[in-house]
Design a protein around this motif. Structure first.
Motif, PDB file in Angstrom:
ATOM      1  N   ARG A  28       0.821  -1.214   0.000  1.00  0.00           N
ATOM      2  CA  ARG A  28       0.000   0.000   0.000  1.00  0.00           C
ATOM      3  C   ARG A  28       0.846   1.252   0.000  1.00  0.00           C
ATOM      4  O   ARG A  28       0.459   2.274  -0.554  1.00  0.00           O
ATOM      5  CB  ARG A  28      -0.998  -0.056   1.168  1.00  0.00           C
ATOM      6  N   ARG A 103       9.511  -9.535   1.727  1.00  0.00           N
ATOM      7  CA  ARG A 103       8.392  -8.657   2.077  1.00  0.00           C
ATOM      8  C   ARG A 103       7.343  -8.566   0.975  1.00  0.00           C
ATOM      9  O   ARG A 103       6.178  -8.309   1.240  1.00  0.00           O
ATOM     10  CB  ARG A 103       8.910  -7.283   2.445  1.00  0.00           C
ATOM     11  N   PHE A 106       5.187 -11.534   1.793  1.00  0.00           N
ATOM     12  CA  PHE A 106       4.301 -11.287   2.927  1.00  0.00           C
ATOM     13  C   PHE A 106       3.149 -10.376   2.520  1.00  0.00           C
ATOM     14  O   PHE A 106       2.001 -10.603   2.913  1.00  0.00           O
ATOM     15  CB  PHE A 106       5.087 -10.670   4.088  1.00  0.00           C
ATOM     16  N   ALA A 107       3.471  -9.358   1.751  1.00  0.00           N
ATOM     17  CA  ALA A 107       2.410  -8.461   1.262  1.00  0.00           C
ATOM     18  C   ALA A 107       1.389  -9.256   0.458  1.00  0.00           C
ATOM     19  O   ALA A 107       0.177  -9.084   0.624  1.00  0.00           O
ATOM     20  CB  ALA A 107       3.010  -7.343   0.424  1.00  0.00           C
ATOM     21  N   SER A 110      -1.091 -11.500   2.422  1.00  0.00           N
ATOM     22  CA  SER A 110      -2.204 -10.858   3.120  1.00  0.00           C
ATOM     23  C   SER A 110      -3.294 -10.442   2.129  1.00  0.00           C
ATOM     24  O   SER A 110      -4.239  -9.758   2.493  1.00  0.00           O
ATOM     25  CB  SER A 110      -1.715  -9.653   3.920  1.00  0.00           C
ATOM     26  N   LEU A 171      12.664  -9.105  11.589  1.00  0.00           N
ATOM     27  CA  LEU A 171      12.298  -8.606  12.922  1.00  0.00           C
ATOM     28  C   LEU A 171      13.499  -8.510  13.850  1.00  0.00           C
ATOM     29  O   LEU A 171      13.362  -8.123  15.008  1.00  0.00           O
ATOM     30  CB  LEU A 171      11.231  -9.517  13.554  1.00  0.00           C
ATOM     31  N   LEU A 173      15.227 -10.799  15.313  1.00  0.00           N
ATOM     32  CA  LEU A 173      14.996 -11.619  16.504  1.00  0.00           C
ATOM     33  C   LEU A 173      16.234 -12.423  16.884  1.00  0.00           C
ATOM     34  O   LEU A 173      16.385 -12.832  18.027  1.00  0.00           O
ATOM     35  CB  LEU A 173      13.814 -12.568  16.266  1.00  0.00           C
TER      36      LEU A 173
ATOM     37  N   TYR B  27      -4.718  -5.592   5.607  1.00  0.00           N
ATOM     38  CA  TYR B  27      -4.663  -4.263   6.225  1.00  0.00           C
ATOM     39  C   TYR B  27      -5.386  -3.209   5.401  1.00  0.00           C
ATOM     40  O   TYR B  27      -6.266  -2.520   5.878  1.00  0.00           O
ATOM     41  CB  TYR B  27      -3.212  -3.833   6.438  1.00  0.00           C
ATOM     42  N   ARG B  28      -5.005  -3.116   4.141  1.00  0.00           N
ATOM     43  CA  ARG B  28      -5.483  -1.949   3.395  1.00  0.00           C
ATOM     44  C   ARG B  28      -6.952  -2.057   3.039  1.00  0.00           C
ATOM     45  O   ARG B  28      -7.645  -1.063   2.937  1.00  0.00           O
ATOM     46  CB  ARG B  28      -4.587  -1.708   2.178  1.00  0.00           C
ATOM     47  N   ARG B 103      -3.106 -14.282   8.519  1.00  0.00           N
ATOM     48  CA  ARG B 103      -3.069 -13.182   7.548  1.00  0.00           C
ATOM     49  C   ARG B 103      -2.801 -11.836   8.193  1.00  0.00           C
ATOM     50  O   ARG B 103      -2.274 -10.933   7.560  1.00  0.00           O
ATOM     51  CB  ARG B 103      -4.360 -13.152   6.741  1.00  0.00           C
ATOM     52  N   PHE B 106       0.944 -11.808   8.299  1.00  0.00           N
ATOM     53  CA  PHE B 106       1.541 -11.524   6.993  1.00  0.00           C
ATOM     54  C   PHE B 106       1.392 -10.039   6.656  1.00  0.00           C
ATOM     55  O   PHE B 106       2.330  -9.417   6.147  1.00  0.00           O
ATOM     56  CB  PHE B 106       0.894 -12.379   5.911  1.00  0.00           C
ATOM     57  N   ALA B 107       0.231  -9.507   6.939  1.00  0.00           N
ATOM     58  CA  ALA B 107       0.031  -8.070   6.694  1.00  0.00           C
ATOM     59  C   ALA B 107       1.039  -7.257   7.486  1.00  0.00           C
ATOM     60  O   ALA B 107       1.638  -6.308   6.977  1.00  0.00           O
ATOM     61  CB  ALA B 107      -1.396  -7.672   7.056  1.00  0.00           C
ATOM     62  N   LEU B 109       3.957  -8.274   8.576  1.00  0.00           N
ATOM     63  CA  LEU B 109       5.323  -8.523   8.108  1.00  0.00           C
ATOM     64  C   LEU B 109       5.677  -7.726   6.859  1.00  0.00           C
ATOM     65  O   LEU B 109       6.852  -7.609   6.509  1.00  0.00           O
ATOM     66  CB  LEU B 109       5.511 -10.014   7.836  1.00  0.00           C
ATOM     67  N   SER B 110       4.688  -7.192   6.203  1.00  0.00           N
ATOM     68  CA  SER B 110       4.999  -6.354   5.043  1.00  0.00           C
ATOM     69  C   SER B 110       5.056  -4.879   5.441  1.00  0.00           C
ATOM     70  O   SER B 110       5.157  -4.012   4.588  1.00  0.00           O
ATOM     71  CB  SER B 110       3.969  -6.575   3.938  1.00  0.00           C
ATOM     72  N   GLU B 111       4.995  -4.637   6.735  1.00  0.00           N
ATOM     73  CA  GLU B 111       5.070  -3.248   7.231  1.00  0.00           C
ATOM     74  C   GLU B 111       6.111  -3.150   8.330  1.00  0.00           C
ATOM     75  O   GLU B 111       5.992  -2.345   9.261  1.00  0.00           O
ATOM     76  CB  GLU B 111       3.707  -2.816   7.794  1.00  0.00           C
ATOM     77  N   THR B 112       7.151  -3.966   8.215  1.00  0.00           N
ATOM     78  CA  THR B 112       8.082  -4.086   9.337  1.00  0.00           C
ATOM     79  C   THR B 112       9.037  -2.910   9.477  1.00  0.00           C
ATOM     80  O   THR B 112       9.869  -2.905  10.388  1.00  0.00           O
ATOM     81  CB  THR B 112       8.907  -5.377   9.219  1.00  0.00           C
ATOM     82  N   ASP B 113       8.960  -1.942   8.578  1.00  0.00           N
ATOM     83  CA  ASP B 113       9.801  -0.773   8.816  1.00  0.00           C
ATOM     84  C   ASP B 113       9.103   0.216   9.749  1.00  0.00           C
ATOM     85  O   ASP B 113       9.696   1.219  10.135  1.00  0.00           O
ATOM     86  CB  ASP B 113      10.212  -0.101   7.512  1.00  0.00           C
ATOM     87  N   ARG B 118       6.690  -3.595  14.067  1.00  0.00           N
ATOM     88  CA  ARG B 118       7.777  -4.568  14.221  1.00  0.00           C
ATOM     89  C   ARG B 118       7.878  -5.055  15.664  1.00  0.00           C
ATOM     90  O   ARG B 118       8.051  -6.236  15.936  1.00  0.00           O
ATOM     91  CB  ARG B 118       9.103  -3.963  13.765  1.00  0.00           C
ATOM     92  N   LEU B 121       5.056  -7.480  16.487  1.00  0.00           N
ATOM     93  CA  LEU B 121       5.289  -8.782  15.860  1.00  0.00           C
ATOM     94  C   LEU B 121       6.417  -9.531  16.547  1.00  0.00           C
ATOM     95  O   LEU B 121       6.327 -10.738  16.784  1.00  0.00           O
ATOM     96  CB  LEU B 121       5.633  -8.595  14.380  1.00  0.00           C
ATOM     97  N   ALA B 122       7.490  -8.801  16.865  1.00  0.00           N
ATOM     98  CA  ALA B 122       8.627  -9.437  17.514  1.00  0.00           C
ATOM     99  C   ALA B 122       8.196 -10.039  18.848  1.00  0.00           C
ATOM    100  O   ALA B 122       8.534 -11.182  19.174  1.00  0.00           O
ATOM    101  CB  ALA B 122       9.743  -8.416  17.722  1.00  0.00           C
TER     102      ALA B 122
END
Lengths: 194, 194
Positions: A28, A103, A106-107, A110, A171, A173, B27-28, B103, B106-107, B109-113, B118, B121-122
């Motif tokens: 997104r 990533r 992963f996107a 979802s 992550l 970890l 998410y979106r 899911r 996964f959503a 994990l595609s926003e981990t920045d 993060r 999730l961690a």
DNA sequence: CAATACTGTAAGCAATCACTAACAATATAG
DNA sequence: CTATATTGTTAGTGATTGCTTACAGTATTG
């Protein structure tokens, strides 16, 4: 006659940048404007190459496996096929998922209620599993160990190992070193079978 | 004095519906309007409970582990602790990821920045790994098998196994039966160690 | 009761963004 | 050369959507 179309050529040229964008930003936050900017073209051009944003995303998914396959082919060039599994495992223990393409996956995961996205992902996973399975068969074929259970499932186990390695990296970890040990140790377990 | 706040109570009440929405739609595509509708409240209410949409998403992430932990506690009630690992493995072989919450992960994990996502999730992954590790220790503690390697890494292996099982389910790459065999077979490998 | 904060409802806004329309320029085949 | 389709550039728009504001109603404590 008009000039010949160079659309497919241009697609091939731009896909890496597209994939990198989705890998950096997720779905997104990767706007079509951002894609155009990274590709150094106008948005319009992208829409001549792909039907919509989703098609660009799917092209990125397809590119992931191709990219891996190319790296592997390079790596195994001239090596004996029985050694392939060990070589790949050692390589991926440090380099797996370093390109950030995970990533994109992963996107995609979802958005799996979209049939086209699901299809693209399914194809990608099946290719990975088939490749791993091939390496496993060559590896186990050489030695005659006490291999118990379905080798295809072990191949899926490897896919899972790769996935968790990507997550753990994303992550933060585990340290790089620990993550390497995870790959080699669990990898060896799957390689030999119980 | 005014009436006492029931915000945290209301949050607890609505989180399952919120999580279900993110699980169903990603998410979106989970709009705040959709969330409000499913919670049978106005959008406004949600914004009194959470700072923004991201906070609702993070609440959903936090809920996932709690939900699993509750199921497991129920399942293990009154059972001897050495048997826990086997019981859980057998249960998850058929029921893992059936709620669709994967899911949400996964959503995320595609926003981990995003640092907050993060972090959430961690924390979730660390809890899962810690739980698995605990079961593994109890399991291996009972028998004195030739357990080679770091048991913590084996626990991460289980997390990977669960992840691939969720993916395979989502993408319909294996039948229910085959997926069950994947869980039990690779699971047993990790359980016993090489 | 009365003060105060909580709860519910409705409407709307500012910004983002995927996608398109229109037009000029250019390269190729006959 | 010329016809034709491709390529490049600019601008814009309709729709979505996260989030807010304003106001009316309500429950609880002193």
């Amino acid at each position: 006659m008009p000039r010949p179309s160079q659309l497919s050529e241009k697609r091939r040229l731009l896909v890496p940048a597209v994939a990198k964008a989705f890998a950096d930003l997720g779905y997104r936050r990767t706007t079509t404007a951002e894609l155009a900017s990274r590709c150094r073209v106008q948005e319009n051009i992208l829409y001549r190459l792909w039907r919509d944003k989703k098609a660009m995303f799917i092209a990125a998914i397809d590119y992931i496996y191709e990219s891996s396959a190319q790296t592997w082919a390079e790596l195994l060039k001239g090596k004996p096929s029985e050694a392939a599994a060990e070589i790949l495992l050692a390589y991926e223990a440090t380099h797996f998922a370093e390109n950030g393409y995970a990533r994109i996956i992963f996107a995609g995961l979802s958005e799996t209620d979209d049939p086209e996205i699901r299809k693209a992902l399914a194809q990608m996973y099946q290719r990975y599993q088939a490749f791993v399975l091939e390496q496993l068969q060559k590896h186990r074929g050489s030695r005659n160990g006490k291999l118990k259970g379905d080798i295809g499932l072990a191949a899926w186990g490897f896919v899972g190992l790769g996935t968790v390695a990507a997550i753990v990296r994303e992550l933060k970890l585990l340290s790089d070193k620990e993550r390497g040990r995870l790959m080699t140790q669990v990898g060896r377990l799957l390689l030999e079978g119980a």
